[in-house]
Design a protein around this motif. Structure first.
Motif, PDB file in Angstrom:
ATOM      1  N   ALA A   1      12.940  29.963  14.069  1.00  0.00           N
ATOM      2  CA  ALA A   1      12.963  30.504  12.507  1.00  0.00           C
ATOM      3  C   ALA A   1      13.460  31.831  12.439  1.00  0.00           C
ATOM      4  O   ALA A   1      13.593  32.546  13.474  1.00  0.00           O
ATOM      5  CB  ALA A   1      11.373  30.537  12.276  1.00  0.00           C
ATOM      6  N   ASP A   2      13.566  32.138  11.209  1.00  0.00           N
ATOM      7  CA  ASP A   2      14.044  33.553  10.866  1.00  0.00           C
ATOM      8  C   ASP A   2      12.586  34.030  10.544  1.00  0.00           C
ATOM      9  O   ASP A   2      11.781  33.548   9.785  1.00  0.00           O
ATOM     10  CB  ASP A   2      14.635  33.280   9.343  1.00  0.00           C
ATOM     11  CG  ASP A   2      15.178  34.741   8.676  1.00  0.00           C
ATOM     12  OD1 ASP A   2      14.368  35.648   8.943  1.00  0.00           O
ATOM     13  OD2 ASP A   2      16.277  34.541   8.288  1.00  0.00           O
ATOM     14  N   ILE A   3      12.486  35.463  11.056  1.00  0.00           N
ATOM     15  CA  ILE A   3      11.344  36.049  11.022  1.00  0.00           C
ATOM     16  C   ILE A   3      10.763  36.361   9.715  1.00  0.00           C
ATOM     17  O   ILE A   3       9.609  36.273   9.318  1.00  0.00           O
ATOM     18  CB  ILE A   3      11.262  37.217  11.918  1.00  0.00           C
ATOM     19  CG1 ILE A   3      10.011  38.012  11.933  1.00  0.00           C
ATOM     20  CG2 ILE A   3      12.702  38.193  11.248  1.00  0.00           C
ATOM     21  CD1 ILE A   3       8.963  37.086  12.801  1.00  0.00           C
ATOM     22  N   ARG A   4      11.747  36.523   8.831  1.00  0.00           N
ATOM     23  CA  ARG A   4      11.275  36.602   7.261  1.00  0.00           C
ATOM     24  C   ARG A   4      10.737  35.549   6.535  1.00  0.00           C
ATOM     25  O   ARG A   4      10.085  35.740   5.758  1.00  0.00           O
ATOM     26  CB  ARG A   4      12.753  37.215   6.677  1.00  0.00           C
ATOM     27  CG  ARG A   4      13.139  38.738   7.251  1.00  0.00           C
ATOM     28  CD  ARG A   4      14.594  38.760   6.516  1.00  0.00           C
ATOM     29  NE  ARG A   4      15.545  38.131   7.349  1.00  0.00           N
ATOM     30  CZ  ARG A   4      16.754  37.817   6.845  1.00  0.00           C
ATOM     31  NH1 ARG A   4      17.258  38.611   5.893  1.00  0.00           N
ATOM     32  NH2 ARG A   4      17.440  36.971   7.548  1.00  0.00           N
ATOM     33  N   ASP A   5      10.846  34.240   7.315  1.00  0.00           N
ATOM     34  CA  ASP A   5      10.273  33.224   6.862  1.00  0.00           C
ATOM     35  C   ASP A   5       8.971  32.666   7.555  1.00  0.00           C
ATOM     36  O   ASP A   5       8.257  31.674   7.247  1.00  0.00           O
ATOM     37  CB  ASP A   5      11.082  31.966   6.848  1.00  0.00           C
ATOM     38  CG  ASP A   5      12.295  32.193   5.881  1.00  0.00           C
ATOM     39  OD1 ASP A   5      12.251  32.957   4.766  1.00  0.00           O
ATOM     40  OD2 ASP A   5      13.567  31.810   6.170  1.00  0.00           O
ATOM     41  N   VAL A   6       8.535  33.562   8.590  1.00  0.00           N
ATOM     42  CA  VAL A   6       7.419  33.398   9.247  1.00  0.00           C
ATOM     43  C   VAL A   6       6.035  33.899   8.684  1.00  0.00           C
ATOM     44  O   VAL A   6       6.276  35.103   8.504  1.00  0.00           O
ATOM     45  CB  VAL A   6       7.413  33.751  10.690  1.00  0.00           C
ATOM     46  CG1 VAL A   6       6.253  33.405  11.717  1.00  0.00           C
ATOM     47  CG2 VAL A   6       8.672  32.858  11.360  1.00  0.00           C
ATOM     48  N   PRO A   7       5.201  33.302   8.327  1.00  0.00           N
ATOM     49  CA  PRO A   7       3.920  33.956   7.796  1.00  0.00           C
ATOM     50  C   PRO A   7       3.191  34.916   8.876  1.00  0.00           C
ATOM     51  O   PRO A   7       2.998  34.376   9.982  1.00  0.00           O
ATOM     52  CB  PRO A   7       2.952  32.908   7.162  1.00  0.00           C
ATOM     53  CG  PRO A   7       3.712  31.761   7.059  1.00  0.00           C
ATOM     54  CD  PRO A   7       4.860  31.944   8.268  1.00  0.00           C
ATOM     55  N   LEU A   8       3.035  36.052   8.641  1.00  0.00           N
ATOM     56  CA  LEU A   8       2.290  37.060   9.054  1.00  0.00           C
ATOM     57  C   LEU A   8       1.084  37.615   8.629  1.00  0.00           C
ATOM     58  O   LEU A   8       1.053  38.004   7.689  1.00  0.00           O
ATOM     59  CB  LEU A   8       3.049  38.383   9.441  1.00  0.00           C
ATOM     60  CG  LEU A   8       4.333  37.794  10.413  1.00  0.00           C
ATOM     61  CD1 LEU A   8       5.309  39.180  10.277  1.00  0.00           C
ATOM     62  CD2 LEU A   8       4.294  37.177  11.657  1.00  0.00           C
ATOM     63  N   ASP A   9      -0.285  37.100   9.413  1.00  0.00           N
ATOM     64  CA  ASP A   9      -1.359  37.704   8.667  1.00  0.00           C
ATOM     65  C   ASP A   9      -1.541  39.067   8.924  1.00  0.00           C
ATOM     66  O   ASP A   9      -1.270  39.670   9.880  1.00  0.00           O
ATOM     67  CB  ASP A   9      -2.393  37.042   9.453  1.00  0.00           C
ATOM     68  CG  ASP A   9      -2.623  35.321   8.958  1.00  0.00           C
ATOM     69  OD1 ASP A   9      -2.038  35.141   7.880  1.00  0.00           O
ATOM     70  OD2 ASP A   9      -2.878  34.611   9.910  1.00  0.00           O
ATOM     71  N   ALA A  10      -2.194  39.915   7.856  1.00  0.00           N
ATOM     72  CA  ALA A  10      -2.466  41.134   8.027  1.00  0.00           C
ATOM     73  C   ALA A  10      -3.548  41.489   9.218  1.00  0.00           C
ATOM     74  O   ALA A  10      -4.357  40.692   9.478  1.00  0.00           O
ATOM     75  CB  ALA A  10      -3.042  41.791   6.724  1.00  0.00           C
ATOM     76  N   ASP A  11      -3.351  42.725   9.892  1.00  0.00           N
ATOM     77  CA  ASP A  11      -4.302  43.133  10.865  1.00  0.00           C
ATOM     78  C   ASP A  11      -4.121  42.086  11.985  1.00  0.00           C
ATOM     79  O   ASP A  11      -5.522  41.827  12.334  1.00  0.00           O
ATOM     80  CB  ASP A  11      -5.563  43.514  10.284  1.00  0.00           C
ATOM     81  CG  ASP A  11      -5.312  44.575   9.128  1.00  0.00           C
ATOM     82  OD1 ASP A  11      -4.513  45.341   9.110  1.00  0.00           O
ATOM     83  OD2 ASP A  11      -6.384  44.684   8.258  1.00  0.00           O
ATOM     84  N   SER A  12      -3.409  41.352  12.354  1.00  0.00           N
ATOM     85  CA  SER A  12      -3.531  40.112  13.087  1.00  0.00           C
ATOM     86  C   SER A  12      -2.989  40.491  14.648  1.00  0.00           C
ATOM     87  O   SER A  12      -3.177  39.439  15.721  1.00  0.00           O
ATOM     88  CB  SER A  12      -2.874  38.710  12.551  1.00  0.00           C
ATOM     89  OG  SER A  12      -1.427  39.009  12.380  1.00  0.00           O
ATOM     90  N   LEU A  13      -2.003  41.333  14.731  1.00  0.00           N
ATOM     91  CA  LEU A  13      -1.610  41.594  16.166  1.00  0.00           C
ATOM     92  C   LEU A  13      -1.822  42.829  16.770  1.00  0.00           C
ATOM     93  O   LEU A  13      -2.046  44.036  16.018  1.00  0.00           O
ATOM     94  CB  LEU A  13      -0.077  41.524  15.976  1.00  0.00           C
ATOM     95  CG  LEU A  13       0.724  40.095  15.253  1.00  0.00           C
ATOM     96  CD1 LEU A  13       2.232  40.572  14.715  1.00  0.00           C
ATOM     97  CD2 LEU A  13       0.704  39.149  16.213  1.00  0.00           C
ATOM     98  N   ASP A  14      -1.901  42.720  18.182  1.00  0.00           N
ATOM     99  CA  ASP A  14      -2.001  44.083  18.854  1.00  0.00           C
ATOM    100  C   ASP A  14      -0.731  44.824  19.239  1.00  0.00           C
ATOM    101  O   ASP A  14      -0.615  46.015  19.535  1.00  0.00           O
ATOM    102  CB  ASP A  14      -2.842  43.722  20.149  1.00  0.00           C
ATOM    103  CG  ASP A  14      -4.019  43.238  19.747  1.00  0.00           C
ATOM    104  OD1 ASP A  14      -4.929  43.949  19.086  1.00  0.00           O
ATOM    105  OD2 ASP A  14      -4.284  41.923  20.345  1.00  0.00           O
ATOM    106  N   GLY A  15       0.450  44.126  19.320  1.00  0.00           N
ATOM    107  CA  GLY A  15       1.777  44.714  19.577  1.00  0.00           C
ATOM    108  C   GLY A  15       2.930  43.836  19.320  1.00  0.00           C
ATOM    109  O   GLY A  15       2.769  42.668  19.006  1.00  0.00           O
TER     110      GLY A  15
END
Length: 225
Positions: A105-119
């Motif tokens: 996928a294109d990373i700009r089209d991938v949903p990213l939840d706020a405050d969901s990643l450590d790294g």
């Protein structure tokens, strides 16, 4: 010079495919051979892994063949989502690092939840985006980090826009920022740049030329954005 994703409007005659997909489908495992043992890349991974909590959630933007980034992260006990626009790279990565999840996928089209990643790892995956797109993506990635989370970024620092260059024997168009402006982009996204490392690296490939590389070690502050 790991080139990142562009949107579907950035096309070639090869089936209307994004240029990054065409390029990295063609390079395949040759890219891993050329870059996988780069000392600065490995050092950045070690720095990030030392700061991750146990069983951290991580994102690898432009994940390539899965090595060394995803392999190192899962080897340290963390979960990994790798995103790459190249189907060939995604297939290689899924085979080589089956413990991670890879998405074509294109990373700009991938949903990213706020405050969901450590790294988050962003190794040479911005260079086929416009400057505005790079800045917007960095803001999204910073928001996806938990407060106190860390991001490592590597790019080719250069004051160029849509410049045609030859990369591993293949023509490609690239856009980047001068070094201080890369740092400014990260800071504007809400990240604290803890340190920077500049060097010159020559990929292990017969058609490769020496490249300036910049690595930024960043943190999203506990106070948030």
């Amino acid at each position: 010079m790991r080139v990142g994703e562009r949107r579907d409007t950035d096309v070639t005659h090869e089936g209307q495919r994004p240029p990054a997909a065409v390029l990295f489908d063609a390079l395949g495992a040759d890219y891993e051979k050329a870059f996988a043992h780069a000392p600065a890349h490995l050092s950045a991974l070690e720095w990030l892994i030392e700061r991750l909590p146990p069983a951290a959630r991580t994102l690898d933007v432009g994940s390539g063949t899965g090595r060394p980034t995803a392999a190192a992260l899962v080897g340290a006990g963390h979960s990994v989502l790798g995103v790459d626009v190249s189907p060939v790279m995604v297939e290689l990565a899924a085979r080589q690092v089956p413990e991670a999840e890879f998405r074509g996928a294109d990373i700009r089209d991938v949903p990213l939840d706020a405050d969901s990643l450590d790294g988050v790892c962003v190794f040479f995956s911005l260079l086929q985006m416009t400057r505005a797109q790079q800045s917007a993506l960095m803001r999204r990635l910073a928001l996806a980090l938990r407060p106190g989370g860390h991001l490592v970024l590597a790019t080719v620092p250069a004051d160029v826009e849509d410049l045609e260059v030859v990369f591993m024997g293949r023509p490609v168009r690239a856009t980047s920022f001068a070094e201080d402006d890369v740092i400014g982009m990260a800071e504007a996204a809400g990240l604290t740049v803890l340190s920077r490392h500049s060097l010159t690296f020559t990929p292990d490939h017969h058609a490769a030329e020496p490249e300036p590389h910049l690595f930024l070690y960043c943190r999203r502050d506990e106070t948030g954005l």
